[in-house]
Design a protein around this motif. Structure first.
Motif, mmCIF file in Angstrom:
data_model
loop_
_atom_site.group_PDB
_atom_site.id
_atom_site.type_symbol
_atom_site.label_atom_id
_atom_site.label_comp_id
_atom_site.label_asym_id
_atom_site.label_seq_id
_atom_site.Cartn_x
_atom_site.Cartn_y
_atom_site.Cartn_z
ATOM 1 N N ARG A 75 0.829 -1.207 0.000
ATOM 2 C CA ARG A 75 0.000 0.000 0.000
ATOM 3 C C ARG A 75 0.862 1.255 0.000
ATOM 4 O O ARG A 75 0.503 2.255 -0.635
ATOM 5 C CB ARG A 75 -0.939 -0.033 1.204
ATOM 6 N N SER A 76 1.979 1.216 0.694
ATOM 7 C CA SER A 76 2.872 2.380 0.731
ATOM 8 C C SER A 76 4.065 2.223 -0.205
ATOM 9 O O SER A 76 4.743 3.200 -0.518
ATOM 10 C CB SER A 76 3.383 2.596 2.161
ATOM 11 N N GLY A 77 4.314 0.991 -0.653
ATOM 12 C CA GLY A 77 5.486 0.748 -1.486
ATOM 13 C C GLY A 77 6.790 0.864 -0.729
ATOM 14 O O GLY A 77 7.852 1.059 -1.325
ATOM 15 N N ARG A 78 6.752 0.676 0.583
ATOM 16 C CA ARG A 78 7.925 0.858 1.439
ATOM 17 C C ARG A 78 8.424 -0.493 1.968
ATOM 18 O O ARG A 78 7.631 -1.364 2.316
ATOM 19 C CB ARG A 78 7.569 1.775 2.610
ATOM 20 N N ILE A 79 9.737 -0.658 2.024
ATOM 21 C CA ILE A 79 10.337 -1.864 2.578
ATOM 22 C C ILE A 79 10.150 -1.871 4.095
ATOM 23 O O ILE A 79 10.591 -0.948 4.793
ATOM 24 C CB ILE A 79 11.834 -1.956 2.243
ATOM 25 N N VAL A 80 9.497 -2.893 4.602
ATOM 26 C CA VAL A 80 9.258 -3.008 6.038
ATOM 27 C C VAL A 80 10.429 -3.708 6.726
ATOM 28 O O VAL A 80 10.843 -3.327 7.819
ATOM 29 C CB VAL A 80 7.946 -3.779 6.306
ATOM 30 N N ARG A 81 10.946 -4.736 6.069
ATOM 31 C CA ARG A 81 12.057 -5.485 6.644
ATOM 32 C C ARG A 81 12.918 -6.028 5.514
ATOM 33 O O ARG A 81 12.407 -6.470 4.490
ATOM 34 C CB ARG A 81 11.556 -6.635 7.522
ATOM 35 N N ALA A 82 14.244 -5.982 5.716
ATOM 36 C CA ALA A 82 15.166 -6.472 4.691
ATOM 37 C C ALA A 82 16.264 -7.291 5.343
ATOM 38 O O ALA A 82 16.574 -7.122 6.531
ATOM 39 C CB ALA A 82 15.775 -5.305 3.921
ATOM 40 N N SER A 83 16.847 -8.189 4.576
ATOM 41 C CA SER A 83 17.935 -9.017 5.093
ATOM 42 C C SER A 83 19.215 -8.202 5.164
ATOM 43 O O SER A 83 19.315 -7.093 4.608
ATOM 44 C CB SER A 83 18.144 -10.235 4.196
ATOM 45 N N ASP A 84 20.219 -8.780 5.816
ATOM 46 C CA ASP A 84 21.493 -8.068 5.944
ATOM 47 C C ASP A 84 22.317 -8.107 4.656
ATOM 48 O O ASP A 84 23.440 -7.598 4.615
ATOM 49 C CB ASP A 84 22.308 -8.623 7.116
ATOM 50 N N SER A 85 21.750 -8.671 3.588
ATOM 51 C CA SER A 85 22.412 -8.609 2.286
ATOM 52 C C SER A 85 22.339 -7.206 1.693
ATOM 53 O O SER A 85 23.096 -6.874 0.772
ATOM 54 C CB SER A 85 21.758 -9.595 1.307
ATOM 55 N N PHE A 86 21.415 -6.383 2.213
ATOM 56 C CA PHE A 86 21.191 -5.041 1.690
ATOM 57 C C PHE A 86 21.592 -3.994 2.723
ATOM 58 O O PHE A 86 21.261 -4.125 3.902
ATOM 59 C CB PHE A 86 19.720 -4.841 1.336
ATOM 60 N N GLN A 87 22.257 -2.967 2.272
ATOM 61 C CA GLN A 87 22.649 -1.866 3.141
ATOM 62 C C GLN A 87 21.657 -0.720 2.964
ATOM 63 O O GLN A 87 21.481 -0.207 1.858
ATOM 64 C CB GLN A 87 24.059 -1.378 2.789
ATOM 65 N N GLY A 88 20.991 -0.326 4.046
ATOM 66 C CA GLY A 88 20.111 0.826 3.987
ATOM 67 C C GLY A 88 18.840 0.628 3.183
ATOM 68 O O GLY A 88 18.239 1.605 2.714
ATOM 69 N N TRP A 89 18.384 -0.604 3.027
ATOM 70 C CA TRP A 89 17.203 -0.904 2.224
ATOM 71 C C TRP A 89 15.937 -0.815 3.062
ATOM 72 O O TRP A 89 14.900 -0.369 2.583
ATOM 73 C CB TRP A 89 17.380 -2.282 1.612
ATOM 74 N N GLU A 90 16.007 -1.247 4.322
ATOM 75 C CA GLU A 90 14.832 -1.235 5.181
ATOM 76 C C GLU A 90 14.317 0.189 5.363
ATOM 77 O O GLU A 90 15.075 1.112 5.634
ATOM 78 C CB GLU A 90 15.174 -1.853 6.539
ATOM 79 N N GLY A 91 13.010 0.365 5.194
ATOM 80 C CA GLY A 91 12.398 1.683 5.318
ATOM 81 C C GLY A 91 12.351 2.471 4.019
ATOM 82 O O GLY A 91 11.740 3.544 3.972
ATOM 83 N N THR A 92 12.959 1.950 2.957
ATOM 84 C CA THR A 92 13.015 2.675 1.691
ATOM 85 C C THR A 92 11.642 2.735 1.017
ATOM 86 O O THR A 92 10.996 1.700 0.838
ATOM 87 C CB THR A 92 14.003 1.995 0.718
ATOM 88 N N PRO A 93 11.185 3.916 0.603
ATOM 89 C CA PRO A 93 9.935 4.028 -0.162
ATOM 90 C C PRO A 93 10.217 3.703 -1.636
ATOM 91 O O PRO A 93 10.413 4.596 -2.464
ATOM 92 C CB PRO A 93 9.533 5.488 0.034
#
Length: 305
Positions: free
Chosen positions: A74-92
């Protein structure tokens, strides 16, 4: 009328240009700068979109994004991401890409898009109720009910890889005994090495199993039993009889399938047929094609619930 689908994975970002029938007319890919932050990942994705937009013979009506991690559609935002990604969590993700390409953008997680692709143009074309499972570095799941994806709160429905009850080994999420600890590619490798085997990948473990290595056979048998029971549970809860399986580990489907089918046959539903379990028809393009299908469904309208 054209749509672009993006699959932003931990290693590669893959984009496809599809017509209104979801036939792929062009595609492009580039390494995902997963350790360089969200802006770099979105910049790379935008370059692929603009490249394909320039190849379109008609108007591109929208972009669908399949993103790794838990995503609120609904918001197109990352709620949770693995540690394979840097700074991905919370990204719209949807809004960030929309700003870069000036097109309508909708987003969902990668496994949901995998199932949307298979229902729209692949192995489960046209079904009303079905289950999608991906076996790769991790294990993903998605649920299709009444002709739509089930998202649940914050997009977290269908996380089959993190169902508990499969032993006590540590999972990538920090908990124990999840399906992923047995059936993911890295888990197959880890469990084989723990038994004294020598291998560099899950494919090597599969080769050892085909050569008769009992340790490798045991690892795949455990994975298949767990996968079979997950299919029983998911199809029973959803009252579905169609399942599609994809991901890199399905390269060893010949090792998994006999035990999976044996387990499923041993636990038949009270009513109706045994689940029909199929391999992906779209292969490596399934997620990106599903993202294009998501754009066809959602751009200019509400994202399907």
């Amino acid at each position: 009328m054209s749509f672009i689908g993006l699959d932003i994975g931990g290693t590669t970002t893959h984009a496809v240009l599809c017509d209104d029938d979801l036939l792929v007319g062009a595609e492009a890919s580039a390494p995902t700068p997963a350790r360089s932050g969200a802006a770099a990942m979105l910049d790379g994705a935008a370059r692929l979109v603009l490249r394909l937009r320039g190849q379109a013979v008609d108007t591109v009506h929208g972009v669908g994004v399949a993103a790794a991690g838990m995503l609120d559609p609904r918001s197109g935002r990352i709620v949770r991401a693995s540690d394979s990604f840097q700074g991905w969590e919370g990204t719209p993700v949807a809004a960030g890409l929309r700003e870069r390409v000036d097109l309508p953008v909708v987003a969902d997680n990668d496994v949901n898009c995998f199932l949307i692709g298979e229902v729209s143009a692949g192995a489960l074309r046209g079904v009303e109720d079905g289950v999608g499972i991906t076996l790769g570095t991790g294990v993903g799941g998605a649920l299709w009910s009444g002709g739509r994806i089930l998202h649940g709160r914050d997009g977290g429905a269908g996380e089959l890889g993190h169902l508990p009850g499969y032993g006590d080994e540590p999972c990538s999420c920090g908990r124990r005994g999840h399906l992923e600890t047995l059936a993911a590619g890295r888990s197959l490798l880890r469990r084989y090495l723990a038994r004294g085997g020598t291998a560099a990948s899950a494919a090597d473990v599969a080769a050892a199993a085909r050569a008769g290595d009992e340790r490798a056979v045991e690892v795949f048998t455990d994975a298949a039993r767990a996968l079979g029971m997950t299919i029983v549970a998911a199809t029973r809860l959803l009252a579905a009889d169609r399942v599609v399986v994809g991901g890199g580990v399905t390269g060893a489907w010949d090792l998994l399938a006999p035990v999976v089918h044996e387990v499923v046959a041993a636990h038949p539903p009270l009513f109706g047929p045994l689940p029909d379990i199929r391999l992906t028809a779209l292969g490596a393009a399934a997620v990106a094609v599903g993202a294009a299908a998501l754009a066809r469904l959602g751009c200019g309208t509400e994202v399907p619930a």
